[in-house]
Design an enzyme around this catalytic site. Structure first.
Site, PDB file in Angstrom:
ATOM      1  N   CYS A   8      -7.142  70.320  67.039  1.00  0.00           N
ATOM      2  CA  CYS A   8      -7.422  69.137  66.209  1.00  0.00           C
ATOM      3  C   CYS A   8      -8.806  68.624  66.581  1.00  0.00           C
ATOM      4  O   CYS A   8      -9.596  69.365  67.195  1.00  0.00           O
ATOM      5  CB  CYS A   8      -6.330  68.076  66.355  1.00  0.00           C
ATOM      6  SG  CYS A   8      -6.148  67.393  68.016  1.00  0.00           S
ATOM      7  N   ASN A  11      -8.102  66.524  70.471  1.00  0.00           N
ATOM      8  CA  ASN A  11      -7.185  67.179  71.432  1.00  0.00           C
ATOM      9  C   ASN A  11      -6.484  66.150  72.325  1.00  0.00           C
ATOM     10  O   ASN A  11      -6.227  66.404  73.496  1.00  0.00           O
ATOM     11  CB  ASN A  11      -7.901  68.246  72.295  1.00  0.00           C
ATOM     12  CG  ASN A  11      -6.956  69.097  73.146  1.00  0.00           C
ATOM     13  OD1 ASN A  11      -7.311  69.510  74.252  1.00  0.00           O
ATOM     14  ND2 ASN A  11      -5.768  69.366  72.682  1.00  0.00           N
ATOM     15  N   CYS A  13      -4.182  63.694  70.341  1.00  0.00           N
ATOM     16  CA  CYS A  13      -3.050  63.196  69.538  1.00  0.00           C
ATOM     17  C   CYS A  13      -2.221  64.332  68.934  1.00  0.00           C
ATOM     18  O   CYS A  13      -1.085  64.565  69.346  1.00  0.00           O
ATOM     19  CB  CYS A  13      -3.550  62.281  68.419  1.00  0.00           C
ATOM     20  SG  CYS A  13      -4.394  60.812  69.017  1.00  0.00           S
ATOM     21  N   ARG A  14      -2.789  65.042  67.933  1.00  0.00           N
ATOM     22  CA  ARG A  14      -1.981  66.007  67.176  1.00  0.00           C
ATOM     23  C   ARG A  14      -1.784  67.335  67.899  1.00  0.00           C
ATOM     24  O   ARG A  14      -0.650  67.825  68.014  1.00  0.00           O
ATOM     25  CB  ARG A  14      -2.633  66.259  65.803  1.00  0.00           C
ATOM     26  CG  ARG A  14      -2.584  65.050  64.896  1.00  0.00           C
ATOM     27  CD  ARG A  14      -3.515  65.192  63.702  1.00  0.00           C
ATOM     28  NE  ARG A  14      -4.921  65.185  64.126  1.00  0.00           N
ATOM     29  CZ  ARG A  14      -5.949  65.364  63.322  1.00  0.00           C
ATOM     30  NH1 ARG A  14      -5.740  65.579  62.031  1.00  0.00           N
ATOM     31  NH2 ARG A  14      -7.192  65.330  63.788  1.00  0.00           N
ATOM     32  N   SER A  15      -2.874  67.970  68.343  1.00  0.00           N
ATOM     33  CA  SER A  15      -2.695  69.325  68.912  1.00  0.00           C
ATOM     34  C   SER A  15      -1.904  69.330  70.229  1.00  0.00           C
ATOM     35  O   SER A  15      -1.174  70.303  70.475  1.00  0.00           O
ATOM     36  CB  SER A  15      -4.035  70.066  69.047  1.00  0.00           C
ATOM     37  OG  SER A  15      -4.940  69.389  69.874  1.00  0.00           O
ATOM     38  N   ASP A 122      -4.662  62.281  60.725  1.00  0.00           N
ATOM     39  CA  ASP A 122      -5.094  61.882  62.063  1.00  0.00           C
ATOM     40  C   ASP A 122      -4.501  60.512  62.380  1.00  0.00           C
ATOM     41  O   ASP A 122      -4.815  59.531  61.707  1.00  0.00           O
ATOM     42  CB  ASP A 122      -6.622  61.824  62.068  1.00  0.00           C
ATOM     43  CG  ASP A 122      -7.171  61.577  63.453  1.00  0.00           C
ATOM     44  OD1 ASP A 122      -6.401  61.134  64.333  1.00  0.00           O
ATOM     45  OD2 ASP A 122      -8.369  61.816  63.653  1.00  0.00           O
TER      46      ASP A 122
HETATM   47  P1  4NP Z   1      -6.617  64.020  67.326  1.00  0.00           P
HETATM   48  O1  4NP Z   1      -6.980  62.489  67.065  1.00  0.00           O
HETATM   49  O2  4NP Z   1      -7.700  64.838  66.635  1.00  0.00           O
HETATM   50  O3  4NP Z   1      -5.288  64.196  66.668  1.00  0.00           O
HETATM   51  O4  4NP Z   1      -6.588  64.214  68.821  1.00  0.00           O
HETATM   52  C1  4NP Z   1      -8.217  61.940  67.445  1.00  0.00           C
HETATM   53  C2  4NP Z   1      -8.381  61.467  68.721  1.00  0.00           C
HETATM   54  C3  4NP Z   1      -9.589  60.898  69.096  1.00  0.00           C
HETATM   55  C4  4NP Z   1     -10.624  60.811  68.167  1.00  0.00           C
HETATM   56  C5  4NP Z   1     -10.450  61.314  66.887  1.00  0.00           C
HETATM   57  C6  4NP Z   1      -9.243  61.884  66.530  1.00  0.00           C
HETATM   58  N1  4NP Z   1     -11.839  60.206  68.522  1.00  0.00           N
HETATM   59  O5  4NP Z   1     -12.725  60.094  67.659  1.00  0.00           O
HETATM   60  O6  4NP Z   1     -12.021  59.813  69.692  1.00  0.00           O
END
Ligand code: 4NP
Length: 151
Positions: A8, A11, A13-15, A122
């Site tokens: 994702c 790295n 939240c989702r992955s 997201d």
């Molecule tokens: P993820 O979510 O891609 O599912 O891990 C996010 C976590 C942090 C950020 C963006 C998306 N960020 O911009 O810090």
């Protein structure tokens, strides 16, 4: 050994959820699962506390995971690379060197909705409901992936 990477943006939240869920469904003697982010904002950190909480609610502990960034070497290390959304897919494919690299990259929700290229939303800036619905989508997709891997 089949090697699978969940990707994702952050790295956190989702992955990490996808990694934890798929791990719980496969024989880890024969299938290795990892996750990475296309962005480098949180390298070395634990998954987001909301991902840790929703995983725990469903009996999974994902606190052994630490954030890392996706690199071009991951195309050599992994057989399949599941991306969470279209933006992740573009970012990963921008690093692909060969058709073989490109063919490894799959949208994870295409397991549920073939060829529709649906994003796992997201949940980072949303509330708790976002993490719950992300968990439910990933649970369904990973059940299908696990079944394919063991058939
Ligand atoms: P993820 O979510 O891609 O599912 O891990 C996010 C976590 C942090 C950020 C963006 C998306 N960020 O911009 O810090």
């Amino acid at each position: 050994m089949t090697r699978i990477l969940m990707v994702c943006l952050g790295n956190i939240c989702r992955s990490p959820l996808a990694e934890g869920i798929l791990r719980s469904k496969v024989d880890q003697e024969v299938i290795f699962i990892d996750s990475a982010g296309t962005g480098g904002y949180h390298v070395g950190e634990l998954p987001d506390r909301r991902s840790i909480a929703v995983a725990r609610k469903y009996g999974l502990d994902i606190t052994d995971q630490r954030c890392r960034k996706f690199t071009v070497r991951d195309f050599d290390e992994f057989d399949l690379i599941y991306v969470m959304d279209n933006s992740n897919r573009r970012d990963v494919l921008s690093l692909a060197r060969t058709n073989e690299d490109t063919e490894k990259v799959k949208m994870i929700l295409n397991e549920l909705f073939p060829n529709e290229n649906v994003d796992v939303p997201d949940p980072y800036y949303g509330g708790e409901f976002g993490f719950e619905s992300v968990y439910e989508m990933l649970e369904k997709a990973c059940a299908i992936i696990a079944k394919k891997l063991h058939s």
